[in-house]
Design a protein around this motif. Structure first.
Motif, PDB file in Angstrom:
ATOM      1  N   ALA A  89      26.842  29.877  20.305  1.00  0.00           N
ATOM      2  CA  ALA A  89      25.838  30.946  20.261  1.00  0.00           C
ATOM      3  C   ALA A  89      24.432  30.352  20.153  1.00  0.00           C
ATOM      4  N   TYR A  90      24.306  29.268  19.372  1.00  0.00           N
ATOM      5  CA  TYR A  90      23.007  28.599  19.226  1.00  0.00           C
ATOM      6  C   TYR A  90      22.577  27.969  20.548  1.00  0.00           C
ATOM      7  N   ILE A  91      23.523  27.300  21.239  1.00  0.00           N
ATOM      8  CA  ILE A  91      23.214  26.673  22.526  1.00  0.00           C
ATOM      9  C   ILE A  91      22.778  27.718  23.540  1.00  0.00           C
ATOM     10  N   LYS A  92      23.408  28.886  23.516  1.00  0.00           N
ATOM     11  CA  LYS A  92      23.036  29.965  24.442  1.00  0.00           C
ATOM     12  C   LYS A  92      21.603  30.421  24.179  1.00  0.00           C
ATOM     13  N   GLN A  93      21.222  30.457  22.912  1.00  0.00           N
ATOM     14  CA  GLN A  93      19.845  30.856  22.576  1.00  0.00           C
ATOM     15  C   GLN A  93      18.848  29.809  23.076  1.00  0.00           C
ATOM     16  N   ILE A  94      19.185  28.528  22.916  1.00  0.00           N
ATOM     17  CA  ILE A  94      18.305  27.466  23.387  1.00  0.00           C
ATOM     18  C   ILE A  94      18.171  27.513  24.910  1.00  0.00           C
ATOM     19  N   ALA A  95      19.271  27.838  25.584  1.00  0.00           N
ATOM     20  CA  ALA A  95      19.261  27.878  27.053  1.00  0.00           C
ATOM     21  C   ALA A  95      18.278  28.905  27.598  1.00  0.00           C
ATOM     22  N   GLN A  96      17.998  29.929  26.818  1.00  0.00           N
ATOM     23  CA  GLN A  96      17.109  30.996  27.281  1.00  0.00           C
ATOM     24  C   GLN A  96      15.674  30.517  27.492  1.00  0.00           C
ATOM     25  N   LEU A 142      14.935  25.377  33.756  1.00  0.00           N
ATOM     26  CA  LEU A 142      15.815  25.112  34.891  1.00  0.00           C
ATOM     27  C   LEU A 142      16.206  26.446  35.524  1.00  0.00           C
ATOM     28  N   ARG A 143      15.596  26.746  36.656  1.00  0.00           N
ATOM     29  CA  ARG A 143      15.783  28.061  37.266  1.00  0.00           C
ATOM     30  C   ARG A 143      16.137  27.941  38.746  1.00  0.00           C
ATOM     31  N   ASN A 144      16.726  29.002  39.266  1.00  0.00           N
ATOM     32  CA  ASN A 144      17.045  29.083  40.685  1.00  0.00           C
ATOM     33  C   ASN A 144      15.737  29.109  41.479  1.00  0.00           C
ATOM     34  N   GLU A 145      15.614  28.184  42.435  1.00  0.00           N
ATOM     35  CA  GLU A 145      14.365  28.080  43.187  1.00  0.00           C
ATOM     36  C   GLU A 145      14.078  29.333  44.001  1.00  0.00           C
ATOM     37  N   GLU A 146      15.118  30.058  44.363  1.00  0.00           N
ATOM     38  CA  GLU A 146      14.922  31.232  45.225  1.00  0.00           C
ATOM     39  C   GLU A 146      14.719  32.512  44.424  1.00  0.00           C
ATOM     40  N   GLY A 175      14.495  32.618  40.763  1.00  0.00           N
ATOM     41  CA  GLY A 175      13.848  32.441  39.468  1.00  0.00           C
ATOM     42  C   GLY A 175      14.773  32.678  38.293  1.00  0.00           C
ATOM     43  N   GLU A 176      16.043  32.902  38.575  1.00  0.00           N
ATOM     44  CA  GLU A 176      17.023  33.187  37.521  1.00  0.00           C
ATOM     45  C   GLU A 176      17.267  31.950  36.660  1.00  0.00           C
ATOM     46  N   ASN A 177      17.378  32.148  35.350  1.00  0.00           N
ATOM     47  CA  ASN A 177      17.660  31.058  34.418  1.00  0.00           C
ATOM     48  C   ASN A 177      19.098  30.582  34.635  1.00  0.00           C
ATOM     49  N   LEU A 178      19.240  29.359  35.144  1.00  0.00           N
ATOM     50  CA  LEU A 178      20.561  28.866  35.527  1.00  0.00           C
ATOM     51  C   LEU A 178      21.442  28.572  34.319  1.00  0.00           C
ATOM     52  N   LEU A 179      20.876  27.997  33.275  1.00  0.00           N
ATOM     53  CA  LEU A 179      21.685  27.652  32.102  1.00  0.00           C
ATOM     54  C   LEU A 179      22.232  28.900  31.422  1.00  0.00           C
ATOM     55  N   THR A 180      21.366  29.891  31.252  1.00  0.00           N
ATOM     56  CA  THR A 180      21.816  31.132  30.612  1.00  0.00           C
ATOM     57  C   THR A 180      22.949  31.767  31.395  1.00  0.00           C
ATOM     58  N   LYS A 181      22.811  31.782  32.710  1.00  0.00           N
ATOM     59  CA  LYS A 181      23.842  32.372  33.566  1.00  0.00           C
ATOM     60  C   LYS A 181      25.175  31.647  33.409  1.00  0.00           C
ATOM     61  N   GLN A 235      32.462  14.823  40.190  1.00  0.00           N
ATOM     62  CA  GLN A 235      31.335  15.708  40.461  1.00  0.00           C
ATOM     63  C   GLN A 235      30.056  15.018  39.997  1.00  0.00           C
ATOM     64  N   ILE A 236      29.094  14.878  40.886  1.00  0.00           N
ATOM     65  CA  ILE A 236      27.810  14.257  40.558  1.00  0.00           C
ATOM     66  C   ILE A 236      26.746  15.345  40.589  1.00  0.00           C
ATOM     67  N   VAL A 237      26.040  15.505  39.487  1.00  0.00           N
ATOM     68  CA  VAL A 237      25.011  16.550  39.399  1.00  0.00           C
ATOM     69  C   VAL A 237      23.686  15.916  38.993  1.00  0.00           C
ATOM     70  N   SER A 238      22.610  16.557  39.406  1.00  0.00           N
ATOM     71  CA  SER A 238      21.269  16.085  39.073  1.00  0.00           C
ATOM     72  C   SER A 238      20.316  17.257  39.152  1.00  0.00           C
ATOM     73  N   ASN A 239      19.179  17.119  38.479  1.00  0.00           N
ATOM     74  CA  ASN A 239      18.187  18.201  38.557  1.00  0.00           C
ATOM     75  C   ASN A 239      17.332  18.093  39.818  1.00  0.00           C
ATOM     76  N   ASN A 240      17.622  17.082  40.655  1.00  0.00           N
ATOM     77  CA  ASN A 240      16.946  17.002  41.950  1.00  0.00           C
ATOM     78  C   ASN A 240      17.900  16.415  42.983  1.00  0.00           C
ATOM     79  N   ASN A 241      17.636  16.727  44.253  1.00  0.00           N
ATOM     80  CA  ASN A 241      18.523  16.298  45.325  1.00  0.00           C
ATOM     81  C   ASN A 241      18.424  14.809  45.612  1.00  0.00           C
ATOM     82  N   ALA A 242      17.296  14.190  45.297  1.00  0.00           N
ATOM     83  CA  ALA A 242      17.070  12.793  45.660  1.00  0.00           C
ATOM     84  C   ALA A 242      18.109  11.873  45.031  1.00  0.00           C
ATOM     85  N   ALA A 243      18.438  12.127  43.769  1.00  0.00           N
ATOM     86  CA  ALA A 243      19.371  11.247  43.063  1.00  0.00           C
ATOM     87  C   ALA A 243      20.765  11.308  43.681  1.00  0.00           C
TER      88      ALA A 243
END
Length: 483
Positions: A121-128, A132-136, A138-144, A232-240
């Motif tokens: 519950a605490y992590i969900k509050q921090i995520a708000q 980190l949002r959807n570029e198209e 603007g939705e908060n990705l972590l919260t979702k 699965q390889i994830v990054s906050n940008n496509n370059a990596a």
């Protein structure tokens, strides 16, 4: 027979769903069992185990699978305990099945624990407050994503954050002694990083650009692929992620076919549109070498390389320590001259280590805080334990005795460091200079042979649509191991 309250084991096999009734015959001392097919059989007492009063479990807190096939839409779980443990599972379509506990893979959620729920519950509050949002949209990705979390198995990384006590529990099960392969080459820090990553659930690898993080990731991928797992390889940008894909796809390795660049919508559409139906030519990938011997050879080379890396690291530390000691000794010799100390006065019956001299130094320092001269007990001890045979040595001022012990410590330590450096340098001079190259070549041969065995039987690759990525994830993971 009510299957939710009864479990009937006959000659070691679960027969509950096949039985209408079961009664113990006092006259024959046998179980009379009537089956749904109308047949009646009598079994000796020891051949029948009738279990009752099962424990009911919350199906939302468990994920079950058998032979790597997950169970879906489980509505009820009943656990019967006897000589073995048996699970009676009810499904949403009205069907019911019975299993031995040992035949199931059972994962329990940590969300049954109050502490874990509070932390989530605490992590969900921090995520708000995350940016980190959807570029198209603007939705908060972590919260979702966090809102979708309703099950957290004990074996996944998030569980360790929700309940840190599981970290200590996991250490007992950690696969220690893992010997990694290195088809993409490595240095000492990269070797440690790959080994730690394969032995730990959570591993953080950091370093400035150009220090080999991508190379380390490639080696981690290779070791995971050798275990028939997906990555699965994830990054906050496509370059990596693109950097990793480009290295795999390069003509040098030709491993791009195992990967899918997904992520945002444009990437998924690009992957679907540009799929290649053909696999590489695996003819040269299949080795005729004895795989057992090849794996053993690579393991030996990997272990030896780690030993060589440790030696090189030790050598660098020793040289740094010796350099500092020499600088310190130069200043100390000036101090000896100013103090008019003659270190030749001390006579020994045997050679002492730097540790011995340090002990004498410390003990004499403690004595000087209370006495002006060395006592008889110290002299006898020094004679017997350390071989100091010159009694005239103790006639000088106690401060000069301490300085002598200090000087002897520095000389002994310098000699020990020099000897150890020479020994390591001699060892490294005799090491096969192609050890790393041989390990890399053998590792790549082993990896490609593994991939050829997995994909080589197929004439062509399956082409996936965007809907397939969601609706057929297991089929997708069989075809694509890296995404």
């Amino acid at each position: 027979m009510n299957t939710k309250n009864n479990m009937l084991i006959i000659k070691g096999e679960i027969k509950t769903s096949e039985v209408i009734s079961c009664q113990y015959n006092q006259d024959t001392h046998k179980w009379d069992v009537k089956f749904k097919n109308g047949k009646l059989y009598a079994y000796t007492y020891s051949n029948v185990e009738w279990l009752k009063t099962p424990e009911s479990l919350n199906p939302n807190l468990y994920r079950l699978s058998r032979e790597r096939r997950p169970f879906f839409n489980v509505t009820a779980i009943y656990v019967f305990k006897g000589e073995c443990e048996y699970w009676h599972i009810c499904f949403g379509d009205g069907s019911e099945r019975d299993y031995r506990r040992d035949d199931l893979t059972i994962e329990k959620s940590v969300l049954s624990q109050k502490q874990a729920m509070s932390v989530l519950a605490y992590i969900k509050q921090i995520a708000q407050v995350s940016n980190l949002r959807n570029e198209e949209t603007g939705e908060n990705l972590l919260t979702k994503q966090y809102e979708k979390v309703n099950f957290v198995g004990e074996n996944i990384v998030l569980a360790k954050y929700l309940n840190p006590a599981l970290l200590q529990k996991g250490k007992d099960k950690k696969e220690c002694g893992f010997v990694p392969i290195f088809p993409f080459g490595c240095n000492n820090s990269q070797y440690k990083a790959v080994k730690n990553a394969m032995e730990s659930q959570i591993s953080i690898i950091q370093g400035p650009p150009g220090t080999g993080k991508t190379q380390t990731i490639l080696n981690i991928i290779a070791n995971i692929l050798m275990q028939d797992k997906t990555v699965q390889i994830v990054s906050n940008n496509n370059a990596a992620t693109e950097n990793v894909y480009e290295k795999l796809s390069s003509p040098r390795y030709n491993l791009g076919f195992i990967a899918a660049t997904l992520g945002k919508s444009d990437n998924r559409k690009s992957f679907v549109a540009n799929q290649n139906i053909n696999y590489p030519d695996f003819t040269a990938w299949k080795t005729e070498d004895d795989l057992t011997k090849l794996q053993q050879q690579i393991a030996e080379q990997s272990t030896q390389l780690k030993f060589v890396f440790d030696k090189k690291e030790k050598l660098a530390c020793l040289k740094q320590e010796l350099s500092g000691l020499i600088t310190e000794l130069e200043y100390f010799r000036q101090y000896i001259e100013e103090s008019d100390v003659d270190t030749e006065l001390i006579k020994l019956s045997r050679k002492l280590s730097s540790e011995d001299w340090m002990t004498l130094w410390q003990e004499s320092q403690l004595i000087s805080e209370k006495e002006k001269t060395m006592g008889f007990i110290f002299k006898i001890k020094a004679l017997i334990r350390y071989g100091i045979i010159s009694w005239n040595f103790y006639k000088q001022d106690i401060a000069k005795i301490i300085i002598t012990f200090q000087a002897m410590y520095y000389c002994a330590k310098q000699a020990e460091l020099s000897d150890e450096i020479a020994e390591i340098e001699s060892y490294l001079d005799n090491v096969d200079q192609k050890l790393l190259d041989n390990l890399c070549d053998g590792s790549m041969k082993l990896l490609k042979n593994k991939l050829a065995g997995r994909y080589g039987e197929n004439d062509h690759r399956r082409i996936f649509s965007e809907d397939d990525l969601k609706k057929e994830p297991y089929s997708f993971c069989k075809s694509i191991q890296l995404y």
